[in-house]
Scaffold this active site. Structure first.
Site, PDB file in Angstrom:
ATOM      1  N   HIS A 151      44.817  50.881   5.821  1.00 52.16           N
ATOM      2  CA  HIS A 151      44.113  49.857   5.098  1.00 52.16           C
ATOM      3  C   HIS A 151      43.009  49.013   5.091  1.00 52.16           C
ATOM      4  CE1 HIS A 151      48.878  49.331   3.047  1.00 52.16           C
ATOM      5  NE2 HIS A 151      48.840  48.643   4.531  1.00 52.16           N
ATOM      6  N   CYS A 163      41.319  50.021   0.769  1.00 56.41           N
ATOM      7  CA  CYS A 163      41.004  48.261   0.013  1.00 56.41           C
ATOM      8  C   CYS A 163      39.900  47.722   0.050  1.00 56.41           C
ATOM      9  CB  CYS A 163      42.822  47.519  -0.414  1.00 56.41           C
ATOM     10  SG  CYS A 163      43.597  48.463  -0.597  1.00 56.41           S
TER      11      CYS A 163
END
Length: 317
Positions: free
Chosen positions: A150, A206
């Site tokens: 992440h 991301c």
């Protein structure tokens, strides 16, 4: 032509190479740190990040001359890795040291003479997915760092971000220990490296466009989009290249390709270089983007570096 020949043939008058920075000769030991986090059992669980680092490990050993004994793999799957990707462990892998994985533990071998690192190559890879709610080790140290997991953004506190947001990666224990923001990544990974040391970093996560805070970013024709002041405190004499999964304002897909869970960027990167192993930096970036676009992913990988590079040079990892 060897990697050393490719870079020794570069005209300094064209590239701007000088006393403040240098291309690596890329003749030293290749080492890699590969980090993949699926956040198993949490509300942020992903599927493809551990596969990403396993796929990349296979790719660099079979096609790029890496030896398994020179690769450290860190995941939250105990069947793959005995080292957990906690914040403490990830931060401990600062690149001013050499990290060698022993069967039961990893050793930190202090590199007292940084000049000995100049021809080595490091790859650092971090494979992670969307958190909206990824070392050729240095070559005179040749480093590769691939990180899959992440990524996110947090409010910039020191005023050095145009969008007022810092980019960050999320260790497996981010809820308790916190994120690792771009300023800290720059201090840990970029700042310690000496003149001519090669580091390649891939973050498949991301909000990762400028997650290393490198000073030069490149557009679709290879031109510099964002340049830097020669007095910028984040400038580096090392030869550092960074490929992100997307722009700072985008997400990177955790998806399925060829029947297996994977990160979209990680899969496209390997696919592009498998189809055509010898590519320029610009071709690598363009072909990776084309593969993603053809498969209707909206993310746009970004290429940045620690010094101005000639993007027509052959890409190496």
């Amino acid at each position: 032509m060897s990697e050393a020949d490719i870079y020794n043939s570069v005209d300094p008058e064209i590239t701007g190479e000088g006393a403040d920075w240098a291309y690596s000769t890329c003749t030293g030991t290749k080492k890699a740190l590969l980090i993949g986090i699926n956040y198993v059992g949490t509300e942020s669980e992903l599927s493809g990040c551990v596969n990403d680092v396993l796929n990349l490990r296979k790719f660099i050993t079979e096609r790029w001359g890496y030896e398994n004994e020179n690769i450290v793999t860190v995941t939250d799957d105990p069947k793959v890795s005995s080292i957990a990707p906690t914040r403490k462990n990830i931060v401990s892998f600062n690149l001013s040291t050499q990290h060698v994985l022993d069967s039961e533990r990893y050793k930190l071998l202090n590199c007292k003479n940084l000049s000995k690192m100049q021809s080595r190559t490091m790859l650092f890879s971090f494979a992670v997915g969307n958190f909206s709610s990824p070392l050729d080790y240095v070559q005179l140290l040749r480093l590769a760092d691939v990180d899959s997991g992440h990524g996110t953004q947090v409010r910039d506190k020191d005023g050095n971000e145009i969008d007022k947001m810092d980019e960050a990666i999320c260790p497996v224990d981010y809820n308790r220990a916190g994120f690792i923001i771009d300023d800290e990544l720059n201090e840990l990974i970029v700042k310690p490296l000496p003149l001519g040391c090669r580091l390649t970093v891939i973050f498949d996560c991301c909000n990762s466009g400028s997650a290393l805070d490198l000073l030069y970013m490149y557009g679709p024709t290879g031109h510099i989009l964002d340049g830097a002041s020669p007095d910028d405190p984040k400038k580096s004499p090392a030869d550092i290249l960074y490929l992100s999964g997307c722009r700072d304002d985008q997400t990177s897909a955790d998806t399925v390709e060829e029947g297996r869970a994977t990160g979209a960027l990680s899969h496209a990167f390997v696919d592009a270089l498998t189809q055509k192993p010898e590519q320029s930096y610009l071709e690598m970036l363009s072909n990776t983007r084309k593969i993603l676009k053809k498969k209707r992913y909206t993310q746009i990988p970004q290429l940045s570096s620690s010094h101005p590079i000639d993007t027509s040079l052959q890409f190496i990892i």
